[in-house]
Design a protein around this motif. Structure first.
Motif, PDB file in Angstrom:
ATOM      1  N   GLN A  97      36.790  20.005  42.013  1.00 20.02           N
ATOM      2  CA  GLN A  97      35.536  19.838  41.241  1.00 20.02           C
ATOM      3  C   GLN A  97      35.438  21.005  40.471  1.00 20.02           C
ATOM      4  N   PHE A  98      35.833  22.168  40.907  1.00 22.46           N
ATOM      5  CA  PHE A  98      35.689  23.555  40.440  1.00 22.46           C
ATOM      6  C   PHE A  98      36.512  24.081  39.499  1.00 22.46           C
ATOM      7  N   GLN A  99      36.194  24.793  38.673  1.00 23.99           N
ATOM      8  CA  GLN A  99      37.207  25.705  37.503  1.00 23.99           C
ATOM      9  C   GLN A  99      37.395  26.997  38.254  1.00 23.99           C
ATOM     10  N   VAL A 100      36.477  27.510  39.225  1.00 24.13           N
ATOM     11  CA  VAL A 100      36.619  28.813  39.608  1.00 24.13           C
ATOM     12  C   VAL A 100      36.139  28.874  40.936  1.00 24.13           C
ATOM     13  N   VAL A 101      36.862  29.315  42.194  1.00 22.68           N
ATOM     14  CA  VAL A 101      36.600  29.426  43.202  1.00 22.68           C
ATOM     15  C   VAL A 101      36.802  30.974  43.748  1.00 22.68           C
ATOM     16  N   VAL A 102      35.708  31.370  44.556  1.00 19.90           N
ATOM     17  CA  VAL A 102      35.454  32.835  44.882  1.00 19.90           C
ATOM     18  C   VAL A 102      35.191  32.745  46.658  1.00 19.90           C
ATOM     19  N   LEU A 103      36.026  33.363  46.980  1.00 17.89           N
ATOM     20  CA  LEU A 103      36.093  33.416  48.677  1.00 17.89           C
ATOM     21  C   LEU A 103      35.523  34.884  48.839  1.00 17.89           C
ATOM     22  N   THR A 104      34.222  34.934  49.791  1.00 22.10           N
ATOM     23  CA  THR A 104      34.003  36.239  50.431  1.00 22.10           C
ATOM     24  C   THR A 104      33.840  35.817  51.996  1.00 22.10           C
ATOM     25  N   SER A 105      34.083  36.831  52.785  1.00 16.22           N
ATOM     26  CA  SER A 105      34.037  36.818  54.318  1.00 16.22           C
ATOM     27  C   SER A 105      34.915  35.669  54.741  1.00 16.22           C
ATOM     28  N   SER A 106      36.057  35.509  54.328  1.00 10.57           N
ATOM     29  CA  SER A 106      37.065  34.356  54.698  1.00 10.57           C
ATOM     30  C   SER A 106      38.303  35.077  55.700  1.00 10.57           C
ATOM     31  N   SER A 107      38.683  34.337  56.556  1.00 11.03           N
ATOM     32  CA  SER A 107      39.862  34.918  57.311  1.00 11.03           C
ATOM     33  C   SER A 107      41.036  34.864  56.169  1.00 11.03           C
ATOM     34  N   LEU A 108      41.968  35.291  56.728  1.00 15.23           N
ATOM     35  CA  LEU A 108      43.402  35.638  55.718  1.00 15.23           C
ATOM     36  C   LEU A 108      43.845  34.175  55.586  1.00 15.23           C
ATOM     37  N   GLU A 109      43.749  33.438  56.700  1.00 14.09           N
ATOM     38  CA  GLU A 109      44.367  31.968  56.852  1.00 14.09           C
ATOM     39  C   GLU A 109      43.785  31.145  55.984  1.00 14.09           C
ATOM     40  N   GLU A 110      42.350  31.329  55.749  1.00  8.80           N
ATOM     41  CA  GLU A 110      41.768  30.512  54.608  1.00  8.80           C
ATOM     42  C   GLU A 110      42.188  30.986  53.263  1.00  8.80           C
ATOM     43  N   GLN A 111      42.029  32.284  53.166  1.00  8.67           N
ATOM     44  CA  GLN A 111      42.463  32.531  51.888  1.00  8.67           C
ATOM     45  C   GLN A 111      43.781  32.177  51.342  1.00  8.67           C
ATOM     46  N   LEU A 112      44.657  32.104  52.224  1.00  6.85           N
ATOM     47  CA  LEU A 112      46.161  31.632  51.925  1.00  6.85           C
ATOM     48  C   LEU A 112      45.940  30.254  51.208  1.00  6.85           C
ATOM     49  N   TRP A 113      45.335  29.341  52.332  1.00  2.00           N
ATOM     50  CA  TRP A 113      45.608  27.895  51.835  1.00  2.00           C
ATOM     51  C   TRP A 113      44.806  27.541  50.698  1.00  2.00           C
ATOM     52  N   VAL A 114      43.805  28.083  50.416  1.00  2.00           N
ATOM     53  CA  VAL A 114      42.644  27.849  49.463  1.00  2.00           C
ATOM     54  C   VAL A 114      43.555  28.300  48.074  1.00  2.00           C
ATOM     55  N   GLY A 115      44.123  29.531  48.325  1.00  2.00           N
ATOM     56  CA  GLY A 115      44.729  29.993  47.441  1.00  2.00           C
ATOM     57  C   GLY A 115      45.982  29.340  46.764  1.00  2.00           C
ATOM     58  N   ASP A 116      46.636  28.781  47.762  1.00  2.00           N
ATOM     59  CA  ASP A 116      47.772  27.766  47.383  1.00  2.00           C
ATOM     60  C   ASP A 116      47.143  26.787  46.627  1.00  2.00           C
ATOM     61  N   SER A 117      46.020  26.108  47.249  1.00  2.00           N
ATOM     62  CA  SER A 117      45.652  24.830  46.569  1.00  2.00           C
ATOM     63  C   SER A 117      45.149  24.996  45.162  1.00  2.00           C
ATOM     64  N   CYS A 118      44.273  26.011  45.085  1.00  2.00           N
ATOM     65  CA  CYS A 118      43.864  26.541  43.745  1.00  2.00           C
ATOM     66  C   CYS A 118      45.175  26.811  42.795  1.00  2.00           C
ATOM     67  N   HIS A 119      46.159  27.368  43.364  1.00  2.00           N
ATOM     68  CA  HIS A 119      47.100  27.848  42.103  1.00  2.00           C
ATOM     69  C   HIS A 119      47.972  26.418  41.696  1.00  2.00           C
ATOM     70  N   ARG A 120      48.033  25.364  42.652  1.00  2.00           N
ATOM     71  CA  ARG A 120      48.562  24.270  42.143  1.00  2.00           C
ATOM     72  C   ARG A 120      48.031  23.422  41.167  1.00  2.00           C
ATOM     73  N   SER A 121      46.547  23.555  41.331  1.00  2.00           N
ATOM     74  CA  SER A 121      45.839  22.805  40.663  1.00  2.00           C
ATOM     75  C   SER A 121      45.259  23.428  39.310  1.00  2.00           C
ATOM     76  N   ASN A 122      45.758  24.807  39.158  1.00  2.00           N
ATOM     77  CA  ASN A 122      45.298  25.574  38.108  1.00  2.00           C
ATOM     78  C   ASN A 122      43.752  25.878  38.142  1.00  2.00           C
ATOM     79  N   ILE A 123      43.169  26.143  39.266  1.00  2.00           N
ATOM     80  CA  ILE A 123      41.859  26.547  39.634  1.00  2.00           C
ATOM     81  C   ILE A 123      41.915  28.001  39.601  1.00  2.00           C
ATOM     82  N   LYS A 124      41.235  28.648  38.909  1.00  2.00           N
ATOM     83  CA  LYS A 124      40.951  30.091  39.043  1.00  2.00           C
ATOM     84  C   LYS A 124      40.547  30.665  40.358  1.00  2.00           C
TER      85      LYS A 124
END
Length: 423
Positions: free
Chosen positions: A118-145
């Motif tokens: 539902q978002f156009q931009v997702v920002v992560l702070t205070s996240s583990s590297l594992e969370e950053q990776l899976w969220v980053g993969d999902s956003c890249h596939r879905s063209n979410i910044k």
């Protein structure tokens, strides 16, 4: 959810200074952008504050954790009475008061892929590297910044992935250059000479179009033509050898051409990093910090906490982890030695949670969110690292930082108060 007034109209009084920089088109794009900010510690709330004041469509703040004592050092919306309560829920109402044009909501459960859509931009702070990776993969596939921001004491990190195809409509927002034409040759390439009273102001690679030319009318209202600067008063254009003879007059006007950028997803960018240099006086530090922040994630995963302030053993453990990573992928350092002293400094201050550093990194991150929403200005490429180690006092016989001297020493109702490990 804090339900606030939301309108497609732009309040020109509220956003007057921002409109002067961004323009109406960029503001309209921002008004259509929903932003998620995960992590409501000091850095996350700083980013949220800036984005809400900037005027996006909506902001959702996310945090699964409850307020702790050390949050109070930089999270300006949390108080002693909030300890034990969810950070996102507490921050939601106070953030919503900043701008009644921007609805603010909170989310306290684990992030899921369906929730991110539902978002156009997702920002992560205070996240583990594992969370950053899976969220980053999902956003890249879905063209979410996608943006990662983090601060550790006097150090900061920002990463941007705006997708496979991101168009920058206005790279610099500078005023368009105009030049009065004095002569145009029939040649390949044609040479345009301008009046001597004023430099043309163009740079090689700029694009121009022409108007009011008498004679060589093929150039009037032409498609944008790339220029190659010859000197401050002349520049080369396309092949004009078959055009009509130039007679007189004409104005050359700069045309801003969109730039199309391609971003690597986080998983690739970790192994093939590109950097935005934030301080050319520290140009040799970013490669070491790229490895050191990854080593810090490994340290937290293994020991369940950040290194102790000025803890000698913990610092050496972090150095060992960084050295191991650098040997596993030597291309990151590119034959440069690992700056072990810098890694130790990161270990020494990593528990610090400082408002000035959060304000600086939060401001930069908020700017990147606005770039992602509006297409205005060139984003970071792709990693940026920052440190303010010059803020540390010089050590001497009278002042020597040790693990013992940097232990928390303030008690409140028999509970330790985190002094950030920097004193």
């Amino acid at each position: 959810m804090a339900t606030n007034e939301n309108s497609t109209e732009i309040d020109e009084g509220l956003y007057s200074r921002q409109l002067y920089v961004l323009g109406h088109e960029a503001m309209k794009k921002m008004k259509n952008s929903n932003v998620l900010i995960s992590g409501m510690k000091g850095l996350g709330v700083e980013i949220a504050k800036n984005i809400i004041l900037g005027g996006v469509k909506s902001v959702t703040v996310h945090d699964e954790g409850n307020t702790e004592w050390n949050d109070l050092s930089s999270q300006f919306y949390l108080t002693e009475g909030d300890i034990g309560r969810n950070r996102a829920e507490i921050s939601e109402g106070r953030l919503a008061e900043l701008n009644n044009h921007v609805p603010v909501s909170s989310h306290t459960r684990r992030l899921t892929e369906d929730f991110l859509y539902q978002f156009q931009v997702v920002v992560l702070t205070s996240s583990s590297l594992e969370e950053q990776l899976w969220v980053g993969d999902s956003c890249h596939r879905s063209n979410i910044k996608f943006i990662v921001a983090d601060t550790k004491g006097l150090f900061g990190q920002v990463f941007c992935d705006f997708g496979k195809r991101f168009v920058v409509t206005d790279p610099n927002s500078e005023e368009l250059q105009h030049a009065t034409v004095m002569w145009i040759t029939k040649n390949n390439p044609g040479l345009v000479t301008c009046l001597d009273e004023r430099r043309h102001g163009f740079q090689t690679g700029d694009y121009v179009t022409f108007s009011e030319i008498q004679g060589m009318t093929e150039l009037n209202n032409c498609k944008p033509i790339e220029v190659q600067v010859n000197d401050p008063y002349s520049f080369l254009i396309c092949d004009t050898s078959n055009f009509s003879d130039y007679k007189k007059g004409g104005i050359a006007t700069e045309v801003k051409m969109p730039q199309e950028l391609t971003f690597k997803p986080l998983r690739e960018a970790l192994k093939e990093p590109t950097y935005q240099i934030s301080d050319f006086g520290k140009v040799n530090r970013h490669k070491t910090l790229h490895i050191a922040f990854q080593a810090l994630h490994q340290f937290v995963k293994e020991y369940g906490c950040l290194p102790k302030p000025w803890g000698t053993d913990d610092a050496e453990r972090l150095v060992a982890a960084a050295n191991k990573l650098s040997k596993e992928d030597p291309s990151i350092l590119n034959e440069e030695p690992l700056n072990e002293g810098l890694v130790r400094k990161l270990a020494n201050v990593a528990t610090g949670n400082l408002s000035p550093i959060n304000a600086f990194i939060g401001g930069i991150t908020a700017q990147e969110v606005m770039k992602a929403c509006s297409g205005k200005f060139v984003p970071l490429n792709q990693w940026m690292y920052f440190d303010a180690l010059e803020c540390l006092p010089e050590e001497s016989e009278d002042f020597l930082s040790t693990e013992e001297s940097c232990q928390p020493n303030i008690q409140y109702e028999d509970r330790p108060y985190d002094t950030t490990g920097l004193y």
